[in-house]
Design a protein around this motif. Sequence first.
Motif, PDB file in Angstrom:
ATOM      1  N   LEU A 173       2.003   3.453 -16.496  1.00  0.00           N
ATOM      2  CA  LEU A 173       3.201   3.386 -15.657  1.00  0.00           C
ATOM      3  C   LEU A 173       4.338   2.717 -16.413  1.00  0.00           C
ATOM      4  O   LEU A 173       5.465   3.219 -16.431  1.00  0.00           O
ATOM      5  CB  LEU A 173       2.889   2.609 -14.379  1.00  0.00           C
ATOM      6  N   THR A 225       8.878  -1.890 -14.005  1.00  0.00           N
ATOM      7  CA  THR A 225       8.063  -1.480 -12.859  1.00  0.00           C
ATOM      8  C   THR A 225       8.765  -1.770 -11.537  1.00  0.00           C
ATOM      9  O   THR A 225       8.370  -1.222 -10.502  1.00  0.00           O
ATOM     10  CB  THR A 225       6.693  -2.190 -12.855  1.00  0.00           C
ATOM     11  N   GLN A 244       0.850  -1.181   0.000  1.00  0.00           N
ATOM     12  CA  GLN A 244       0.000   0.000   0.000  1.00  0.00           C
ATOM     13  C   GLN A 244       0.892   1.240   0.000  1.00  0.00           C
ATOM     14  O   GLN A 244       2.082   1.163   0.320  1.00  0.00           O
ATOM     15  CB  GLN A 244      -0.915  -0.005   1.229  1.00  0.00           C
ATOM     16  N   ALA A 245       0.300   2.374  -0.322  1.00  0.00           N
ATOM     17  CA  ALA A 245       1.085   3.610  -0.389  1.00  0.00           C
ATOM     18  C   ALA A 245       1.777   3.914   0.936  1.00  0.00           C
ATOM     19  O   ALA A 245       2.912   4.397   0.966  1.00  0.00           O
ATOM     20  CB  ALA A 245       0.179   4.774  -0.804  1.00  0.00           C
ATOM     21  N   GLU A 254       9.962   1.276  -9.976  1.00  0.00           N
ATOM     22  CA  GLU A 254       8.946   2.247  -9.595  1.00  0.00           C
ATOM     23  C   GLU A 254       8.255   1.798  -8.308  1.00  0.00           C
ATOM     24  O   GLU A 254       7.797   0.660  -8.209  1.00  0.00           O
ATOM     25  CB  GLU A 254       7.886   2.370 -10.706  1.00  0.00           C
ATOM     26  N   ALA A 255       8.141   2.684  -7.333  1.00  0.00           N
ATOM     27  CA  ALA A 255       7.441   2.340  -6.093  1.00  0.00           C
ATOM     28  C   ALA A 255       5.990   1.975  -6.379  1.00  0.00           C
ATOM     29  O   ALA A 255       5.432   1.067  -5.760  1.00  0.00           O
ATOM     30  CB  ALA A 255       7.516   3.504  -5.108  1.00  0.00           C
ATOM     31  N   ASP A 256       5.368   2.671  -7.332  1.00  0.00           N
ATOM     32  CA  ASP A 256       3.973   2.387  -7.673  1.00  0.00           C
ATOM     33  C   ASP A 256       3.804   0.974  -8.227  1.00  0.00           C
ATOM     34  O   ASP A 256       2.718   0.393  -8.130  1.00  0.00           O
ATOM     35  CB  ASP A 256       3.450   3.406  -8.692  1.00  0.00           C
ATOM     36  N   PRO A 276      12.025   8.261  -4.733  1.00  0.00           N
ATOM     37  CA  PRO A 276      11.925   7.566  -6.019  1.00  0.00           C
ATOM     38  C   PRO A 276      13.263   7.492  -6.754  1.00  0.00           C
ATOM     39  O   PRO A 276      13.578   6.481  -7.397  1.00  0.00           O
ATOM     40  CB  PRO A 276      10.912   8.415  -6.790  1.00  0.00           C
ATOM     41  N   MET A 296       2.585  -1.705  -5.913  1.00  0.00           N
ATOM     42  CA  MET A 296       1.207  -1.599  -5.440  1.00  0.00           C
ATOM     43  C   MET A 296       0.205  -2.169  -6.437  1.00  0.00           C
ATOM     44  O   MET A 296      -0.996  -1.961  -6.312  1.00  0.00           O
ATOM     45  CB  MET A 296       0.883  -0.131  -5.136  1.00  0.00           C
ATOM     46  N   ILE A 297       0.708  -2.896  -7.452  1.00  0.00           N
ATOM     47  CA  ILE A 297      -0.150  -3.500  -8.472  1.00  0.00           C
ATOM     48  C   ILE A 297      -0.175  -5.010  -8.278  1.00  0.00           C
ATOM     49  O   ILE A 297       0.871  -5.633  -8.111  1.00  0.00           O
ATOM     50  CB  ILE A 297       0.363  -3.161  -9.889  1.00  0.00           C
TER      51      ILE A 297
END
Length: 272
Positions: free
Chosen positions: A226, A170, A29-30, A173-175, A39, A178-179
């Motif tokens: 992304l 990905t 989660q964020a 990438e921090a995001d 980042p 979260m996928i």
Amino acid sequence: MKLYMNTEQDYTIDIFSRMMKRQSKHVLQAVDIPEAVTPEMRTVLVNWLVQVHEFLDLHEETLYLAVYLMNSYMKVHKIQTLFLQLLAVSCLFIACKMEEKLIPQPADLCFMMEDAFSKKELLKMEKKVLYRLRFELQYIQPLHFLRLLSITGKCPENVEYLAMYFMELTLLEADGAMIEPALLASSALSLAQMVFQESGILSPDPGGHVPLYSYSDADLILPRQLMGRAALRARSDSKSSWKKYSRGQRHRVSTGPAMSSPKHLSRCIGLL
């Protein structure tokens, strides 16, 4: 749901169902992303880890597991930025023990860090990671979903490699952490097919891709964006993954005809 696997089809359905049920527990989660690790730090760290991984000729699963363990450790325990490289290598060392037949020696891993840390410090950090994670070292790999998708959809090998390239980006990438793994794989393969179609290498109907998951096209948009933006940056910045996937054994997908013009990718993610 019929998966059309060549072997062990009865078991494949059970394995697939179990993977789908368990994958959400491996998504960050964020609030789990430590603010101290910017980042930019993350990109530099994982980019370097990709170089080490390729130099040691390790399995793809080893890289994904190493980054997952690193994320998981930072979720449960604070890490000083001074020790980020040591953490990354310790997680890679653990991942090798889980995925590889031949394990790199600690001295070799210390050499990869230019001896900034000793063998003793590496082994101490390994113990810390194992303790903090309570020896929960496995997770649902997006690579496994991607391979299932590729097999059932009878995707060409170059499309699968381009999807692997998008997915690997990905990790920087921090995001990306979260996928859901299945959504990540679906989005990567979808984007790879779109890029090949946009470039004219594949016909608009590439022939029989059967989606395994209930994701809508709307679900795929943000992950594709992304990946697409990361790929556009990777080319201009000469990222390790871009170089890795420019090699012949991976069909040169990062530099091949489908990716030769940034316009193809930009159109696919809605930038043009």
